[in-house]
Design an enzyme around this catalytic site. Structure first.
Site, PDB file in Angstrom:
ATOM      1  N   HIS A   1       2.326   3.366  -9.111  1.00 45.94           N
ATOM      2  CA  HIS A   1       2.122   1.936  -9.413  1.00 45.94           C
ATOM      3  C   HIS A   1       3.294   1.387 -10.226  1.00 45.94           C
ATOM      4  CE1 HIS A   1      -1.725   2.311  -7.595  1.00 45.94           C
ATOM      5  NE2 HIS A   1      -2.302   2.958  -8.591  1.00 45.94           N
TER       6      HIS A   1
ATOM      7  N   ASP B   1       0.832  -1.210   0.000  1.00 49.62           N
ATOM      8  CA  ASP B   1       0.000   0.000   0.000  1.00 49.62           C
ATOM      9  C   ASP B   1       0.865   1.259   0.000  1.00 49.62           C
ATOM     10  OD1 ASP B   1      -2.369   1.369  -0.055  1.00 49.62           O
ATOM     11  OD2 ASP B   1      -2.705   1.269   2.111  1.00 49.62           O
TER      12      ASP B   1
ATOM     13  N   ARG C   1       2.078  -4.765   6.107  1.00 44.21           N
ATOM     14  CA  ARG C   1       1.340  -3.746   5.353  1.00 44.21           C
ATOM     15  C   ARG C   1       2.163  -2.474   5.346  1.00 44.21           C
ATOM     16  NH1 ARG C   1      -4.907  -2.409   4.535  1.00 44.21           N
ATOM     17  NH2 ARG C   1      -4.617  -0.618   3.167  1.00 44.21           N
TER      18      ARG C   1
ATOM     19  N   TRP D   1     -12.209  -2.084  -7.595  1.00 42.54           N
ATOM     20  CA  TRP D   1     -12.995  -1.681  -8.779  1.00 42.54           C
ATOM     21  C   TRP D   1     -13.681  -0.348  -8.527  1.00 42.54           C
ATOM     22  CZ3 TRP D   1     -12.091  -4.564 -12.941  1.00 42.54           C
ATOM     23  CH2 TRP D   1     -11.760  -5.900 -12.778  1.00 42.54           C
TER      24      TRP D   1
ATOM     25  N   LEU E   1      10.767 -20.511  -4.678  1.00 43.65           N
ATOM     26  CA  LEU E   1       9.700 -19.697  -4.072  1.00 43.65           C
ATOM     27  C   LEU E   1       8.357 -19.876  -4.792  1.00 43.65           C
ATOM     28  CD1 LEU E   1       9.032 -17.112  -2.202  1.00 43.65           C
ATOM     29  CD2 LEU E   1       9.520 -15.787  -4.253  1.00 43.65           C
TER      30      LEU E   1
HETATM   31  C1  IPE Z   1      -5.480  -2.843  -0.293  1.00 39.77           C
HETATM   32  O1  IPE Z   1      -5.091  -1.514  -0.476  1.00 39.77           O
HETATM   33  C2  IPE Z   1      -5.435  -3.593  -1.571  1.00 39.77           C
HETATM   34  C3  IPE Z   1      -4.143  -3.683  -2.241  1.00 39.77           C
HETATM   35  C4  IPE Z   1      -2.983  -3.306  -1.802  1.00 39.77           C
HETATM   36  C5  IPE Z   1      -4.198  -4.319  -3.506  1.00 39.77           C
HETATM   37  P1  IPE Z   1      -6.138  -0.336  -0.534  1.00 39.77           P
HETATM   38  O2  IPE Z   1      -5.355   0.909  -0.582  1.00 39.77           O
HETATM   39  O3  IPE Z   1      -7.115  -0.548  -1.629  1.00 39.77           O
HETATM   40  O4  IPE Z   1      -6.888  -0.496   0.873  1.00 39.77           O
HETATM   41  P2  IPE Z   1      -7.952   0.455   1.593  1.00 39.77           P
HETATM   42  O5  IPE Z   1      -9.143   0.550   0.721  1.00 39.77           O
HETATM   43  O6  IPE Z   1      -7.306   1.787   1.783  1.00 39.77           O
HETATM   44  O7  IPE Z   1      -8.229  -0.215   2.895  1.00 39.77           O
HETATM   45  C1  IPE Z   2      -1.606   0.206  -3.386  1.00 39.83           C
HETATM   46  O1  IPE Z   2      -1.363   1.550  -3.393  1.00 39.83           O
HETATM   47  C2  IPE Z   2      -1.825  -0.355  -4.767  1.00 39.83           C
HETATM   48  C3  IPE Z   2      -3.201  -0.808  -5.017  1.00 39.83           C
HETATM   49  C4  IPE Z   2      -4.190  -0.769  -4.190  1.00 39.83           C
HETATM   50  C5  IPE Z   2      -3.427  -1.373  -6.315  1.00 39.83           C
HETATM   51  P1  IPE Z   2      -2.561   2.596  -3.394  1.00 39.83           P
HETATM   52  O2  IPE Z   2      -2.933   2.902  -4.794  1.00 39.83           O
HETATM   53  O3  IPE Z   2      -3.668   2.127  -2.532  1.00 39.83           O
HETATM   54  O4  IPE Z   2      -1.857   3.846  -2.750  1.00 39.83           O
HETATM   55  P2  IPE Z   2      -2.482   4.859  -1.707  1.00 39.83           P
HETATM   56  O5  IPE Z   2      -2.992   4.074  -0.534  1.00 39.83           O
HETATM   57  O6  IPE Z   2      -3.603   5.583  -2.401  1.00 39.83           O
HETATM   58  O7  IPE Z   2      -1.356   5.759  -1.349  1.00 39.83           O
HETATM   59 MG    MG Z   3      -4.106   2.385  -0.556  1.00 40.42          MG
END
Ligand code: IPE
Ligand code: IPE
Ligand code: MG
Length: 261
Positions: free
Chosen positions: A42, A25, A193, A74, A136
Site C-alpha cells: 500500500h 489493485d 484495472r 471493511w 485535473l
Molecule cells: C477493489 O479492489 C477496491 C479497491 C481497489 C479499492 P479489491 O481488491 O478489494 O477487489 P476484490 O474484492 O478482489 O474484487
Molecule cells: C488494492 O490492492 C488496494 C486496496 C484494495 C485498498 P489489494 O490490497 O487489493 O491487493 P491484492 O489484490 O490483495 O493483491
Molecule cells: Mg485486491
C-alpha cells in the site's frame, strides 16, 4: 456543467480520454511476491498514485478517478483497514499543498459518514481549498460502492417527490445522474484495472455503461507512465460505437448528420 448521459445521446470521442477511472489493485500481491508485509504494498502503491496523477495532469486528462477503498474493504483484517485509513489521512495531509500548487481540484466520493469526524473535516477543507482549481479533477473514491451511489441518488429523488419538488414523470436518466456522487464529471471514457482481476468490484456501476475496459496483470505499485501510455494506446484503437454500426461512424467522418450530444 451538466454532463449528458451516454445512453441518452452519443458523446464525442477524444484521442486523450477526458475521464480515466482506475481500480488500483494488486498492492498486497506485489508485497507478498517480495516476502514483504501487505501494507508495504500500500505504501508503494501511493508512489504510483503520485506518478499517475502527474502523468494525467500533463497529458491533459480532465478527470482522474481512483478507487482507494471500497464499501466491501471493511471486511479485511482490522489491522489492514486501520493502516489504510492512516495512510489515506496522512497522504491527504501531506499532499494537499502539492495538489493545490499544481492546480488540481480534489474531490472525495463515498459514504463519508463512516469516517471519523476529524477525517471528514480534513476532506472538506481539502475540497474547499482546491475547489477553484481548473486543472485535473482528481476524485478519490473512499468507502465507495456503486450500489451505495445508486441508492443514495434514489433516496434523494424519492424525497424530492415526497416533498412535492419533483414528480415521478420527471425522473429520467439525465435527472437521475445529477444525484450521483460524481455528477460533476462526465462518464469515464477509460476504465483501468491493474492486478489481473477482470471485474468491476462495485465501482462506478451506473457510469461505466459505455466505458472502454482495460485490464492489465501489472500490480498497482508497478503501474507507471509507460503502463498508462499502453492503456491509452489500446483505448485509441477501440471503436466507440454507442450502439451504432461501424459504417455509420465512417459516414459521420464524411459529415453525414447523426444525432449526438
Ligand atoms: C477493489 O479492489 C477496491 C479497491 C481497489 C479499492 P479489491 O481488491 O478489494 O477487489 P476484490 O474484492 O478482489 O474484487
Ligand atoms: C488494492 O490492492 C488496494 C486496496 C484494495 C485498498 P489489494 O490490497 O487489493 O491487493 P491484492 O489484490 O490483495 O493483491
Ligand atoms: Mg485486491
Amino acid at each position: 456543467m451538466i454532463h449528458t448521459s451516454s445512453t441518452v445521446c452519443t458523446p464525442s470521442v477524444t484521442d486523450v480520454p477526458r475521464h480515466i477511472a482506475i481500480i488500483m489493485d494488486g498492492n498486497g500481491r506485489w508485497a507478498e511476491s517480495r516476502h514483504l508485509p501487505r501494507v508495504s504494498g500500500h505504501i508503494k502503491g501511493l508512489e504510483a498514485v503520485r506518478a499517475i496523477i502527474g502523468a494525467c495532469a500533463t497529458q491533459g486528462t480532465a478527470f482522474l478517478t481512483l478507487f482507494a477503498f471500497s464499501s466491501e474493504n471493511w471486511r479485511r483484517p482490522v489491522d489492514e483497514v486501520s493502516f489504510l485509513m492512516h495512510l489515506f489521512i496522512s497522504a491527504l495531509e501531506r499532499e494537499i499543498l502539492h495538489l493545490h500548487t499544481n492546480d488540481i481540484r480534489l474531490r472525495v466520493v463515498g459514504d463519508l459518514s463512516m469516517f471519523e469526524s476529524r477525517t471528514q473535516e480534513l476532506i472538506y477543507h481539502a475540497e474547499v481549498k482546491t475547489a477553484g482549481n481548473t486543472g485535473l479533477t482528481l476524485t478519490i473514491a473512499a468507502n465507495y460502492g456503486g450500489r451505495w451511489d445508486i441508492l443514495q441518488a434514489t433516496r434523494k429523488i424519492a424525497q424530492q417527490c415526497i416533498d412535492g419538488n419533483s414528480t415521478i414523470q420527471n425522473v429520467n436518466e439525465s435527472s437521475f445522474a445529477q444525484h450521483l456522487a460524481m455528477a460533476y464529471a462526465p462518464e469515464p471514457d477509460l476504465f483501468i484495472r491493474t492486478g489481473g482481476e477482470q471485474r468491476v468490484s462495485n465501482f462506478l456501476l451506473w457510469q461505466l455503461a459505455y466505458t472502454e475496459f482495460y485490464f492489465t496483470r501489472v500490480f498497482w505499485p508497478e503501474f507507471n507512465d509507460a503502463e498508462l501510455s499502453k492503456a491509452i494506446a489500446a483505448y485509441r484503437k477501440r471503436e466507440r460505437r454507442f450502439g451504432r454500426t461501424s459504417a455509420q461512424l465512417t459516414q459521420k467522418l464524411k459529415n453525414v448528420d447523426l444525432i449526438s450530444c
